[in-house]
Design an enzyme around this catalytic site. Structure first.
Site, mmCIF file in Angstrom:
data_model
loop_
_atom_site.group_PDB
_atom_site.id
_atom_site.type_symbol
_atom_site.label_atom_id
_atom_site.label_comp_id
_atom_site.label_asym_id
_atom_site.label_seq_id
_atom_site.Cartn_x
_atom_site.Cartn_y
_atom_site.Cartn_z
ATOM 1 N N SER A 10 0.541 -1.258 -0.281
ATOM 2 C CA SER A 10 -0.103 -0.958 -0.306
ATOM 3 C C SER A 10 0.555 1.632 0.028
ATOM 4 C CB SER A 10 -1.336 -0.473 1.154
ATOM 5 O OG SER A 10 -1.890 1.030 1.136
ATOM 6 N N HIS A 35 -1.201 -1.153 -4.144
ATOM 7 C CA HIS A 35 -2.842 -0.747 -3.464
ATOM 8 C C HIS A 35 -2.910 0.471 -3.419
ATOM 9 C CE1 HIS A 35 -5.730 -2.082 -1.012
ATOM 10 N NE2 HIS A 35 -5.856 -1.269 -0.668
ATOM 11 N N ASP A 37 -4.835 3.401 -1.366
ATOM 12 C CA ASP A 37 -5.605 3.406 -0.549
ATOM 13 C C ASP A 37 -5.778 5.314 -0.224
ATOM 14 O OD1 ASP A 37 -5.871 1.185 1.633
ATOM 15 O OD2 ASP A 37 -3.918 1.304 2.369
ATOM 16 N N MET A 39 -8.728 7.809 0.681
ATOM 17 C CA MET A 39 -10.138 8.028 1.186
ATOM 18 C C MET A 39 -10.307 10.044 1.409
ATOM 19 S SD MET A 39 -7.051 7.308 4.651
ATOM 20 C CE MET A 39 -6.309 5.543 4.468
ATOM 21 N N HIS A 68 -8.944 0.668 -3.349
ATOM 22 C CA HIS A 68 -9.329 0.720 -2.105
ATOM 23 C C HIS A 68 -9.891 2.293 -1.414
ATOM 24 C CE1 HIS A 68 -9.460 -0.418 2.111
ATOM 25 N NE2 HIS A 68 -10.384 -0.578 2.144
ATOM 26 N N MET A 70 -11.902 4.088 0.458
ATOM 27 C CA MET A 70 -12.794 4.440 1.187
ATOM 28 C C MET A 70 -13.547 5.978 1.779
ATOM 29 S SD MET A 70 -9.591 2.582 3.793
ATOM 30 C CE MET A 70 -7.912 2.982 2.886
ATOM 31 N N MET A 139 -10.905 -6.119 6.109
ATOM 32 C CA MET A 139 -9.450 -5.102 7.233
ATOM 33 C C MET A 139 -9.679 -6.414 9.015
ATOM 34 S SD MET A 139 -9.556 -2.760 4.980
ATOM 35 C CE MET A 139 -8.899 -1.943 6.176
ATOM 36 N N ASP A 175 -6.118 -6.576 4.881
ATOM 37 C CA ASP A 175 -5.393 -5.110 4.732
ATOM 38 C C ASP A 175 -5.362 -4.590 6.510
ATOM 39 O OD1 ASP A 175 -4.881 -2.963 4.703
ATOM 40 O OD2 ASP A 175 -6.174 -2.427 3.248
#
Length: 229
Positions: A10, A35, A37, A39, A68, A70, A139, A175
Site C-alpha cells: 500500500s 494497492h 488507499d 480516503m 480501495h 474508503m 479489513m 489489509d
C-alpha cells in the site's frame, strides 16, 4: 479457486514527496499489485488522493493498480478511477446504498470488482453479491490509518469468508497489520492477497522493500499466534 499468494504494498505508507519513484521501486522490489488507499475525510478520518494522482502514477508501473475506495458514495467516482488506470476497484459494503448496482458498474467499466468489510461488519453482507465480485477485502484493522496492529478477532472472520467463497474464483484480501509475524496465520485462515503498507515501506529504499517482500513470502507457511496489543 484463487490460490496463488499475492503481495500488494500500500502506497499509503510511501514517501508522498516522491510517490512515482516509490511505486516504481516497490514494483522492481517484487510487488505483485500496487494497492491504492483512497480516503475522503468522511468515511474515514484521513484524506489521501484522487484520480489525478492515480493517473500521474500509472506510467510508473505496469502492475495491477488495486484501488480501495474508503469514501462515501463511491459509485460517483468509480468511472474516474477506472479511467485513471485502476484495474480493480474495491468499495465498502458500509458506504454503498446500492451495493449490487455499484459492483455491476465497476464490471461494466472493465475493472475487477471488490467488496471491503470493516472489522465489525459481518460476512453476511456478501451473501447476495458473490456473483458480482472478483475480490473480498477483509479489513483486519479499522480503516483510515496505517501502522495499526491486526485485530485478532478478524482472523476467524477470514476463515468464515473463505468458507463462504468456497471454490468461486474470488480473491480473499486482507489489509491491516500484515507483517512477517502475522501473514502466515492469515494465509492459514484462507487469505491469498496481502496488503502491507508500513511493513514494506519502512524498509527504506528498493533493497529494503525487496527484503521485506521476500520476508513476507518466506513467512507465508509459518503461522504464529496473533495476540492483542
Amino acid at each position: 479457486m484463487a490460490s496463488e499468494h499475492l503481495i500488494a504494498p500500500s502506497i499509503l505508507s510511501a514517501d508522498f514527496s516522491r510517490l512515482g519513484e516509490e511505486v516504481a521501486a516497490v514494483d522492481r522490489a517484487g510487488a505483485d499489485w500496487i494497492h491504492l488507499d483512497v480516503m475522503d475525510g468522511r468515511f474515514v478520518p484521513n484524506i489521501t488522493f484522487g484520480p489525478p494522482v492515480v493517473k500521474a502514477l500509472r506510467p510508473a508501473s505496469a502492475k495491477r493498480f488495486d484501488a480501495h475506495l474508503m469514501i462515501v458514495e463511491p459509485e460517483r467516482y468509480v468511472a474516474d478511477f477506472v479511467a485513471a488506470g485502476c484495474n480493480g476497484v474495491t468499495v465498502h459494503a458500509e458506504a454503498c446504498t446500492h451495493l449490487d448496482r455499484t459492483l455491476q458498474l465497476i464490471r461494466e467499466l472493465g475493472a475487477g470488482a471488490g467488496v471491503a468489510l470493516n472489522p465489525a461488519t459481518g460476512e453476511e453482507a456478501l451473501a447476495y453479491v458473490l456473483d458480482r465480485i472478483d475480490l473480498v477485502l477483509v479489513m483486519t484493522v479499522n480503516p483510515g490509518f496505517g501502522g495499526q496492529s491486526l485485530v485478532p478477532a478478524t482472523i476467524e472472520k477470514v476463515r468464515r469468508v473463505r468458507a463462504l467463497i468456497g471454490r468461486r474464483p474470488i480473491r480473499l484480501q486482507v489489509d491491516g497489520g500484515v507483517s512477517p509475524a502475522t501473514i502466515g496465520t492469515l494465509a492459514q485462515a484462507g487469505a491469498d492477497t496481502f496488503v502491507a503498507g508500513s511493513a514494506v515501506f519502512q524498509g527504506g529504499g528498493e533493497a529494503g522493500y525487496a527484503g521485506t517482500i521476500g520476508a513476507l513470502r518466506d513467512a507465508l507457511d509459518r503461522p504464529s499466534p496473533v495476540k492483542s496489543s
